[in-house]
Design a protein around this motif. Structure first.
Motif, mmCIF file in Angstrom:
data_model
loop_
_atom_site.group_PDB
_atom_site.id
_atom_site.type_symbol
_atom_site.label_atom_id
_atom_site.label_comp_id
_atom_site.label_asym_id
_atom_site.label_seq_id
_atom_site.Cartn_x
_atom_site.Cartn_y
_atom_site.Cartn_z
ATOM 1 N N PRO A 87 -7.759 4.146 -16.592
ATOM 2 C CA PRO A 87 -7.798 3.120 -15.966
ATOM 3 C C PRO A 87 -6.558 1.807 -14.970
ATOM 4 O O PRO A 87 -6.508 0.755 -13.673
ATOM 5 C CB PRO A 87 -7.233 2.170 -17.365
ATOM 6 C CG PRO A 87 -6.779 2.662 -17.909
ATOM 7 C CD PRO A 87 -7.429 4.067 -17.204
ATOM 8 N N GLY A 88 -5.735 2.948 -14.248
ATOM 9 C CA GLY A 88 -4.515 2.700 -13.896
ATOM 10 C C GLY A 88 -3.148 2.453 -14.927
ATOM 11 O O GLY A 88 -3.501 2.460 -16.210
ATOM 12 N N VAL A 89 -1.794 2.291 -14.494
ATOM 13 C CA VAL A 89 -1.044 2.201 -15.107
ATOM 14 C C VAL A 89 -0.855 0.746 -15.551
ATOM 15 O O VAL A 89 -0.503 0.569 -16.602
ATOM 16 C CB VAL A 89 0.245 2.564 -14.068
ATOM 17 C CG1 VAL A 89 1.718 2.282 -14.894
ATOM 18 C CG2 VAL A 89 0.122 4.053 -14.019
ATOM 19 N N ASP A 90 -1.600 -0.755 -14.545
ATOM 20 C CA ASP A 90 -1.210 -1.536 -15.143
ATOM 21 C C ASP A 90 -1.933 -1.543 -16.357
ATOM 22 O O ASP A 90 -1.077 -2.540 -17.435
ATOM 23 C CB ASP A 90 -1.378 -2.668 -14.108
ATOM 24 C CG ASP A 90 -0.881 -2.785 -12.892
ATOM 25 O OD1 ASP A 90 0.375 -2.456 -13.012
ATOM 26 O OD2 ASP A 90 -0.612 -2.832 -12.132
ATOM 27 N N ALA A 91 -3.178 -1.424 -16.320
ATOM 28 C CA ALA A 91 -3.503 -1.747 -17.740
ATOM 29 C C ALA A 91 -3.050 -0.597 -19.078
ATOM 30 O O ALA A 91 -3.727 -1.426 -19.583
ATOM 31 C CB ALA A 91 -5.435 -0.849 -17.322
ATOM 32 N N THR A 124 4.606 4.164 -17.167
ATOM 33 C CA THR A 124 4.784 4.123 -15.631
ATOM 34 C C THR A 124 5.033 4.732 -14.905
ATOM 35 O O THR A 124 4.713 5.197 -13.450
ATOM 36 C CB THR A 124 6.175 2.703 -15.502
ATOM 37 O OG1 THR A 124 5.767 1.868 -16.663
ATOM 38 C CG2 THR A 124 6.156 2.602 -14.182
ATOM 39 N N ALA A 125 5.371 6.366 -15.140
ATOM 40 C CA ALA A 125 5.368 7.575 -14.246
ATOM 41 C C ALA A 125 4.600 8.469 -14.382
ATOM 42 O O ALA A 125 4.800 9.486 -13.744
ATOM 43 C CB ALA A 125 6.183 8.270 -15.210
ATOM 44 N N TYR A 126 3.116 8.006 -14.826
ATOM 45 C CA TYR A 126 1.955 9.079 -14.782
ATOM 46 C C TYR A 126 1.347 9.096 -13.747
ATOM 47 O O TYR A 126 1.249 10.532 -13.204
ATOM 48 C CB TYR A 126 0.770 8.085 -15.721
ATOM 49 C CG TYR A 126 -0.322 8.716 -15.580
ATOM 50 C CD1 TYR A 126 -0.824 9.430 -16.681
ATOM 51 C CD2 TYR A 126 -1.041 8.363 -15.194
ATOM 52 C CE1 TYR A 126 -1.854 10.230 -16.672
ATOM 53 C CE2 TYR A 126 -2.949 8.820 -15.480
ATOM 54 C CZ TYR A 126 -2.468 9.894 -15.850
ATOM 55 O OH TYR A 126 -3.884 10.013 -16.225
ATOM 56 N N GLU A 127 1.487 8.876 -12.638
ATOM 57 C CA GLU A 127 1.349 8.987 -10.857
ATOM 58 C C GLU A 127 2.205 10.161 -10.336
ATOM 59 O O GLU A 127 1.218 10.353 -10.445
ATOM 60 C CB GLU A 127 0.250 7.236 -10.108
ATOM 61 C CG GLU A 127 -0.457 6.920 -11.390
ATOM 62 C CD GLU A 127 -0.803 5.990 -10.122
ATOM 63 O OE1 GLU A 127 0.077 4.747 -9.916
ATOM 64 O OE2 GLU A 127 -1.172 4.851 -10.650
ATOM 65 N N THR A 128 3.074 9.874 -11.248
ATOM 66 C CA THR A 128 4.412 10.364 -10.391
ATOM 67 C C THR A 128 4.887 12.044 -11.603
ATOM 68 O O THR A 128 5.313 12.202 -10.454
ATOM 69 C CB THR A 128 5.313 9.875 -9.912
ATOM 70 O OG1 THR A 128 6.086 8.499 -10.660
ATOM 71 C CG2 THR A 128 5.395 8.525 -9.037
#
Length: 161
Positions: A87-91, A124-128
């Motif tokens: 769902p994306g980091v913000d969610a 927060t680091a999930y995408e990187t």
């Protein structure tokens, strides 16, 4: 039902797996239960995988949820359906902030809240990140699965599942 739910912390894995169990009786395993020994130290990977394989052997219907690609990959052949919650980091951060007390993980809500800043930093680091907990590894595992699978990118989609 033999299902795996994979996603970032706060993506809704536990909530969705509990929802599935209300529709069809199945045993549930959160990979947090087999991944760690006494706190934040990871168990030997082989031991975690062996515990999951025992769980699968002992249960005709099951749901396994977690963020551990290294534990999930060896058991995917036993899986009938793979759901990737993205769902994306913000969610995920919003879900972490709204999370009720998890007594199976923390002795009190206050103790859980003391770990919230670290959890949010980790989410927060999930995408990187490039480890077994990161988006790139989750995506690769999802793409490699040839069975029934779906990616849910909006928490509102969880309601119709």
């Amino acid at each position: 039902m033999k299902m795996v739910l994979l996603g970032n912390a706060g993506s809704g894995k536990s909530t969705l797996s509990k929802k599935f169990i209300t529709k069809q009786q199945a045993a549930r395993l959160s990979l947090d239960e087999v991944a760690f020994q006494g706190g934040s130290e990871r168990r030997r990977l082989q031991d975690s995988i062996a515990d999951v394989k025992r769980f699968i052997a002992d249960n005709e219907h099951w749901i396994i949820d977690g963020c551990y690609s290294d534990i999930i990959e060896p058991i995917l052949a036993d899986c009938e359906e793979f759901i990737f919650l993205n769902p994306g980091v913000d969610a995920c951060i919003a879900h972490c902030r709204a999370r009720p007390w998890e007594p199976e993980k923390f002795s009190s809500k206050e103790e859980q809240d003391e770990h919230l800043d670290n959890l949010i930093e980790w989410v927060t680091a999930y995408e990187t990140r490039s480890d077994e907990y990161g988006l790139s590894r989750h995506r690769a595992l999802f793409e490699s699965f040839s069975g029934k699978k779906r990616e849910l990118s909006d928490p509102r989609e969880y309601e119709s599942v």
